[in-house]
Motif scaffolding. Structure first.
Motif, short mmCIF file in Angstrom:
data_model
loop_
_atom_site.label_atom_id
_atom_site.label_comp_id
_atom_site.label_asym_id
_atom_site.label_seq_id
_atom_site.Cartn_x
_atom_site.Cartn_y
_atom_site.Cartn_z
N ALA A 64 -0.93 -6.87 -4.22
CA ALA A 64 -0.23 -6.27 -3.08
C ALA A 64 -0.43 -4.76 -3.08
O ALA A 64 -0.33 -4.12 -4.13
CB ALA A 64 1.26 -6.59 -3.15
N THR A 65 -0.70 -4.20 -1.91
CA THR A 65 -0.71 -2.74 -1.77
C THR A 65 -0.08 -2.38 -0.43
O THR A 65 0.37 -3.26 0.32
CB THR A 65 -2.11 -2.14 -1.96
OG1 THR A 65 -2.00 -0.71 -2.10
CG2 THR A 65 -3.04 -2.47 -0.81
N LYS A 66 -0.04 -1.09 -0.13
CA LYS A 66 0.76 -0.63 1.01
C LYS A 66 0.05 0.49 1.76
O LYS A 66 -0.83 1.16 1.21
CB LYS A 66 2.12 -0.11 0.53
CG LYS A 66 2.86 -1.03 -0.42
CD LYS A 66 4.17 -0.44 -0.87
CE LYS A 66 4.79 -1.26 -1.99
NZ LYS A 66 4.11 -1.03 -3.29
N VAL A 67 0.49 0.70 3.00
CA VAL A 67 -0.09 1.72 3.87
C VAL A 67 1.02 2.50 4.57
O VAL A 67 2.10 1.96 4.81
CB VAL A 67 -1.03 1.09 4.92
CG1 VAL A 67 -0.26 0.17 5.87
CG2 VAL A 67 -1.79 2.16 5.70
N GLY A 68 0.73 3.77 4.87
CA GLY A 68 1.63 4.53 5.72
C GLY A 68 2.19 5.79 5.13
O GLY A 68 2.76 6.61 5.85
N ALA A 69 2.03 5.99 3.80
CA ALA A 69 2.67 7.14 3.17
C ALA A 69 1.70 8.07 2.45
O ALA A 69 2.09 9.17 2.06
CB ALA A 69 3.73 6.67 2.17
N LYS A 70 0.45 7.67 2.27
CA LYS A 70 -0.51 8.53 1.59
C LYS A 70 -0.71 9.81 2.41
O LYS A 70 -0.88 9.73 3.63
CB LYS A 70 -1.85 7.81 1.40
CG LYS A 70 -2.84 8.51 0.49
CD LYS A 70 -4.06 7.62 0.25
CE LYS A 70 -5.01 8.26 -0.75
NZ LYS A 70 -5.72 9.42 -0.18
N PRO A 71 -0.68 10.98 1.78
CA PRO A 71 -0.75 12.23 2.56
C PRO A 71 -1.89 12.29 3.57
O PRO A 71 -1.71 12.82 4.67
CB PRO A 71 -0.89 13.29 1.47
CG PRO A 71 -0.18 12.71 0.29
CD PRO A 71 -0.47 11.24 0.35
N SER A 72 -3.03 11.73 3.23
CA SER A 72 -4.18 11.79 4.14
C SER A 72 -4.16 10.69 5.19
O SER A 72 -4.98 10.70 6.12
CB SER A 72 -5.48 11.70 3.34
OG SER A 72 -5.55 10.49 2.61
N HIS A 73 -3.24 9.73 5.07
CA HIS A 73 -3.17 8.61 6.02
C HIS A 73 -1.72 8.25 6.29
O HIS A 73 -1.29 7.12 6.06
CB HIS A 73 -3.92 7.39 5.48
CG HIS A 73 -5.40 7.55 5.40
ND1 HIS A 73 -6.18 7.83 6.49
CD2 HIS A 73 -6.25 7.50 4.35
CE1 HIS A 73 -7.45 7.93 6.12
NE2 HIS A 73 -7.51 7.74 4.81
N GLN A 74 -0.97 9.19 6.81
CA GLN A 74 0.43 8.93 7.08
C GLN A 74 0.61 8.29 8.45
O GLN A 74 -0.10 8.61 9.40
CB GLN A 74 1.24 10.22 6.99
CG GLN A 74 1.36 10.75 5.56
CD GLN A 74 2.36 11.87 5.44
OE1 GLN A 74 2.58 12.61 6.38
NE2 GLN A 74 2.97 12.00 4.27
N GLY A 75 1.58 7.38 8.52
CA GLY A 75 1.88 6.74 9.79
C GLY A 75 1.15 5.43 9.96
O GLY A 75 0.33 5.02 9.12
N LEU A 76 1.42 4.76 11.09
CA LEU A 76 0.91 3.42 11.33
C LEU A 76 0.11 3.31 12.62
O LEU A 76 0.01 2.23 13.21
CB LEU A 76 2.07 2.42 11.35
CG LEU A 76 2.86 2.29 10.04
CD1 LEU A 76 4.05 1.37 10.21
CD2 LEU A 76 1.96 1.80 8.90
N ALA A 77 -0.49 4.41 13.06
CA ALA A 77 -1.42 4.31 14.19
C ALA A 77 -2.58 3.40 13.79
O ALA A 77 -2.97 3.34 12.63
CB ALA A 77 -1.93 5.69 14.56
#
Length: 321
Positions: free
Chosen positions: A91-104
């Motif tokens: 399992a991993t996650k998306v949306g909080a990494k400084p270079s890839h913030q948000g869910l666009a």
């Protein structure tokens, strides 16, 4: 050396993913655990029968000099070195990494590809939308997630750090539109943080048959019993996470944990995780900085609290409910 556990397997609802009811947290990998130690922890976890590993693209961006991706990189190197990707539920996650913030949509797509490259795999078994993005309508988030699953790069979707209202809307839209419905939620839930889950997210989990995989299951280590005074936190990497939690009410809970643990001949961490499992949690997330910390975590998967023990912990933690 970690020995194999006899705990029964459990299945993530609405999936074919069978796991030991413990989710190994990967936040320490590349942070408080260097590459060699991380490999040792992972080897010991699998040797004991564990399979379910949780990470995120943002780990460990909070550490000096890090922009995130450290944990995924270490995990990818380990998976490649051991050749065991098929034996791991990842399992991993998306949306909080400084270079890839948000869910666009473009952000999520690029972040997923970068996570897969670091993890050295062509898919993840469970992909969380790590934090809600209120600039992206829930209906659009549902469509983005469904596209990831249809692409084959993601098998299942999970949600974390949404308001109860927005999370419920997510499930309602996905169900109504016949699109991918999340199979897991990752709430903040432990003996020192009960109200949010028990009064809100639990109803969603029951209604939609969702796995509950709580983070901070040990309250950043406070529920291990090793931090009893402010002095115990000095020089610790988790000081900033723990110091505000160390209250009189928290110490009451810790005292109850220690009493039960001593009577059982086990560790407070084991009892804290067993309490979550007694509450119907599918698999609590807990991390180990060294292999020596694993046995206490794993033991929880085979330990069943008595009704009196569970009630004692409920009473001690009532201020947090």
């Amino acid at each position: 050396m970690t020995t194999s556990t006899t705990a029964p397997r459990t299945r993530l609802p609405r999936t074919d993913l069978e796991i030991l009811p413990l989710n190994l947290g990967g936040n320490t990998f590349g942070w408080t655990s260097d590459r060699e130690t991380s490999f040792a922890v992972l080897d010991a976890f699998l040797a004991a029968g564990g399979t379910f590993i949780d990470t995120a693209d943002v780990y460990a961006a909070w550490a000096e000099g890090s922009e995130g991706g450290d944990s995924e990189t270490v995990l990818g190197e380990w998976l490649t070195a051991r050749g065991n990707r098929d034996h791991v539920v990842l399992a991993t996650k998306v949306g909080a990494k400084p270079s890839h913030q948000g869910l666009a949509a473009d952000t999520v797509d690029a972040a997923l590809d970068e996570s897969l490259a670091r993890l050295r795999t062509d898919h993840v078994d469970l992909y969380y939308f790590h934090y809600d993005d209120e600039d992206v309508a829930i209906a659009e988030q549902v469509r983005i997630a469904d596209g990831l699953v249809r692409s084959g790069r993601v098998r299942h979707i999970g949600l974390s750090n949404y308001s109860v209202e927005r999370m419920r809307e997510w499930f309602e839209v996905a169900t109504r539109e016949g699109l991918t419905v999340p199979v897991a939620i990752q709430p903040h839930y432990n003996l020192l943080a009960r109200a949010g889950f028990e009064q809100g997210y639990a109803a969603i989990a029951r209604e939609y048959e969702v796995a509950v995989l709580p983070y901070f299951a040990l309250a950043s280590g406070l529920l291990t019993g090793k931090y009893r005074t402010a002095a115990d936190l000095e020089g610790r990497a988790r000081k900033g996470m723990v110091q505000d939690l160390l209250t009189e009410d928290a110490l009451t809970v810790i005292d109850a944990l220690v009493e039960i643990a001593d009577s059982r001949g086990t560790a407070p961490a084991t009892i804290a995780l067993a309490w979550l499992l007694a509450k119907g949690v599918t698999a609590p997330i807990a991390s180990a900085s060294t292999p020596e910390q694993l046995p206490a975590l794993l033991e929880a998967t085979a330990l069943e609290l008595t009704a009196d023990e569970a009630a004692a912990l409920d009473r001690a933690s009532a201020p947090f409910a």
